[in-house]
Design a protein around this motif. Structure first.
Motif, PDB file in Angstrom:
ATOM      1  N   PRO A  77      59.610  45.378  28.597  1.00 36.58           N
ATOM      2  CA  PRO A  77      60.752  45.162  29.515  1.00 36.58           C
ATOM      3  C   PRO A  77      61.206  43.853  30.453  1.00 36.58           C
ATOM      4  CG  PRO A  77      59.465  47.150  29.563  1.00 36.58           C
ATOM      5  CD  PRO A  77      59.411  46.289  29.089  1.00 36.58           C
ATOM      6  N   LYS A  78      59.475  43.280  30.610  1.00 36.39           N
ATOM      7  CA  LYS A  78      59.968  42.494  31.727  1.00 36.39           C
ATOM      8  C   LYS A  78      59.690  41.342  31.755  1.00 36.39           C
ATOM      9  CE  LYS A  78      60.842  45.374  35.903  1.00 36.39           C
ATOM     10  NZ  LYS A  78      59.910  45.900  36.701  1.00 36.39           N
ATOM     11  N   GLU A  85      60.694  38.205  33.645  1.00 33.18           N
ATOM     12  CA  GLU A  85      60.047  38.235  34.784  1.00 33.18           C
ATOM     13  C   GLU A  85      58.954  37.076  34.828  1.00 33.18           C
ATOM     14  OE1 GLU A  85      59.376  41.498  38.267  1.00 33.18           O
ATOM     15  OE2 GLU A  85      60.921  42.399  37.280  1.00 33.18           O
ATOM     16  N   PRO A  90      53.623  38.793  31.144  1.00 36.57           N
ATOM     17  CA  PRO A  90      55.157  39.268  30.821  1.00 36.57           C
ATOM     18  C   PRO A  90      54.050  40.942  30.464  1.00 36.57           C
ATOM     19  CG  PRO A  90      55.249  37.634  29.061  1.00 36.57           C
ATOM     20  CD  PRO A  90      54.314  38.105  29.721  1.00 36.57           C
ATOM     21  N   PHE A 114      53.731  41.984  33.780  1.00 38.46           N
ATOM     22  CA  PHE A 114      55.346  42.392  35.086  1.00 38.46           C
ATOM     23  C   PHE A 114      55.528  43.604  34.464  1.00 38.46           C
ATOM     24  CE2 PHE A 114      54.496  38.225  36.540  1.00 38.46           C
ATOM     25  CZ  PHE A 114      54.990  38.303  37.998  1.00 38.46           C
ATOM     26  N   SER A 115      55.149  43.488  33.199  1.00 41.88           N
ATOM     27  CA  SER A 115      56.662  45.865  32.505  1.00 41.88           C
ATOM     28  C   SER A 115      55.445  46.770  33.082  1.00 41.88           C
ATOM     29  CB  SER A 115      56.459  45.148  31.015  1.00 41.88           C
ATOM     30  OG  SER A 115      56.960  43.918  30.260  1.00 41.88           O
TER      31      SER A 115
END
Ligand code: PFF
Length: 453
Positions: free
Chosen positions: A199-200, A203, A276, A279-280
């Motif tokens: 999902p992130k 970011e 990733p 962050f997720s």
């Protein structure tokens, strides 16, 4: 890899693949998958990455060429090479720094390699099955801060390294790594795709690739320089020693470029996998040396058949560490054998005993010795920082000045063109980098880090 004896009774690699596979085997290891993400994480991501890539190609590749030139043209260890070429000078003294660095790096590297072994077994036993990321963190913390189990793994890892190095049976492991390194690469690609679907992911990628210029400070620049040297096994004579086994047909420029490119690709893949996910999962990229051991198992857990992925990955990482520690051991063992007239067996035992002692201290830096600090760093932290950020760049500085200024241009040309049998167009660029770019850049980074500029 096949080695044969040449006229001077020194082993040489007989195939081109042998030379490349061994140098890549030395370069690709924990430095790419463990150290790169944690250094990038603690130094602001993109800003670090920018300097790191620039340093790899601007400084790393020329210094790598200089080590290959020194090694192949003298067929000696780091100390002997400089003494042969400049018998009256004091250049060879940098060899001592190289030997010291290789012993220190081996000490802390074995700790992390031990962690990979523990995690390989734990994965296979299904013991890494937790519901939340914080449990992965707590689990790793309780293992690494323990006193006897991590020490046991450090010792076991060093014994594996000893068994291989003492018999000189690097052939088997290197043959295996010819297959397993590409496999590691493939696995990283798969994990990459998986992380990009998190999902992130955006970011994480932004953190890694988008430089935040406000984050640039002397620590970031010095850290990136240190990482460039560490990951390419530069500045201590390791690549010089491997260069001394190159045959006369090995193309130095190509080998250096290929090693640097493949090594950087592995590090970037590792970054694309880790950030990733960091962050997720809502973790902090600044966790330090424990980062990947907390993030990777949590990633594997999400994959179908995660237990197998995890066990196999940590096994490959263990092998990648071995090909790197073999190269470090070879650096100091060739020194003990050729300069101190020890037998190979004795040299291996001397080296392993020193490393085991300091390796245990490094291991305990996460446990009962975590409060013992020197200059604000644990023994582990100090060994890691001093070698990567200071000793290796100093070694690279000396190699580049020696090859750039002291050796005749004709000498470099002979080596880079394999005695005039192949072309090497960028020779002027290489000489320019070795004479000016590398020494000046390294000096500037140092002056910057001690606050002079
Ligand atoms: N380059 C190795 C890695 O990235 O894991 C570490 C290393 C090997 C450093 C050999 C120094 C050395 F002489």
């Amino acid at each position: 890899m096949t080695k044969t004896e040449n006229q001077t009774n020194r082993a040489v690699f007989t195939t081109r693949l042998g030379a490349i596979a061994t140098t890549v085997g030395s370069a690709v290891g924990l430095g790419n998958i463990w150290r790169f993400p944690y250094e990038a994480g603690t130094h602001g991501g993109g800003a670090f990455m920018l300097f790191y890539v620039v340093f790899i190609f601007l400084i790393g590749v020329p210094v790598l060429c200089s080590e290959f030139i020194l090694g192949r043209s003298t067929r000696s260890n780091v100390f002997g090479a400089l003494r042969k070429l400049a018998p009256a000078g004091k250049w060879h003294l940098v060899g001592y720094l190289g030997i010291l660095s290789s012993l220190m790096i081996l000490s802390f590297y074995s700790v992390i390699a031990g962690w990979t072994m523990e995690y390989c077994f734990q994965s296979a036993a299904g013991a890494l099955d937790f519901a939340s990321e914080s449990e992965y963190h707590a689990h790793f913390d309780s293992f690494s801060s323990g006193n006897w189990r991590p020490v046991m793994w450090t010792v076991i890892f060093l014994l594996c390294n000893l068994l291989i190095v003492v018999r000189g049976v690097t052939k088997g492991i290197e043959k295996a790594s010819n297959i397993l390194t590409p496999l590691l690469f493939l696995m990283l690609l798969v994990f990459c795709v998986n992380s990009l679907m998190m999902p992130k992911a955006a970011e994480g990628l932004q953190f890694l690739f988008k430089p935040d210029f406000s984050k640039i400070d002397s620590g970031v620049i010095l850290g990136a320089l240190g990482q460039a040297f560490f990951t390419l096994s530069l500045g201590l004579g390791c690549m010089l020693t491997y260069g001394s086994y190159f045959n006369d047909r090995t193309r130095i420029g190509r080998s250096a470029m290929m090693t640097a490119t493949l090594d950087t690709a592995v590090a970037i893949l590792a970054g694309i996998i880790i950030f990733p996910a960091v962050f997720s999962f809502g973790m902090s990229p600044e966790a330090g040396p424990t980062l990947v051991f907390e993030v990777l198992p949590a990633i594997f857990h999400q994959l179908p058949g995660g237990v197998l992925w995890s066990a196999f990955f940590f096994f490959l990482l263990f092998l990648a560490s071995l090909t790197s520690t073999i190269s470090m051991s070879e650096t100091n063992i060739s020194f003990f054998v050729e300069e101190c007239q020890m037998s190979r067996r004795k040299a291996t035992f001397v080296s392993t005993s020193i490393v085991m002692f300091f390796g245990i201290l490094c291991t305990l830096s996460f446990g009962c010795m975590s409060d013992v600090t020197i200059m604000g760093k644990t023994v582990f932290g100090l060994f890691d920082y001093a070698t990567s950020n200071i000793f290796l760049p100093v070694g690279g500085f000396v190699f580049s000045i020696f090859v750039g200024w002291f050796l005749e241009r004709r000498y470099l040309k002979t080596q880079m063109t394999n005695f005039g049998t192949v072309r090497f167009k960028p020779l002027p660029l290489l000489v320019f980098c070795l004479r000016y770019v590398c020494p000046v850049a390294i000096l500037l980074v140092f002056l910057n880090s001690i606050g002079v500029i």
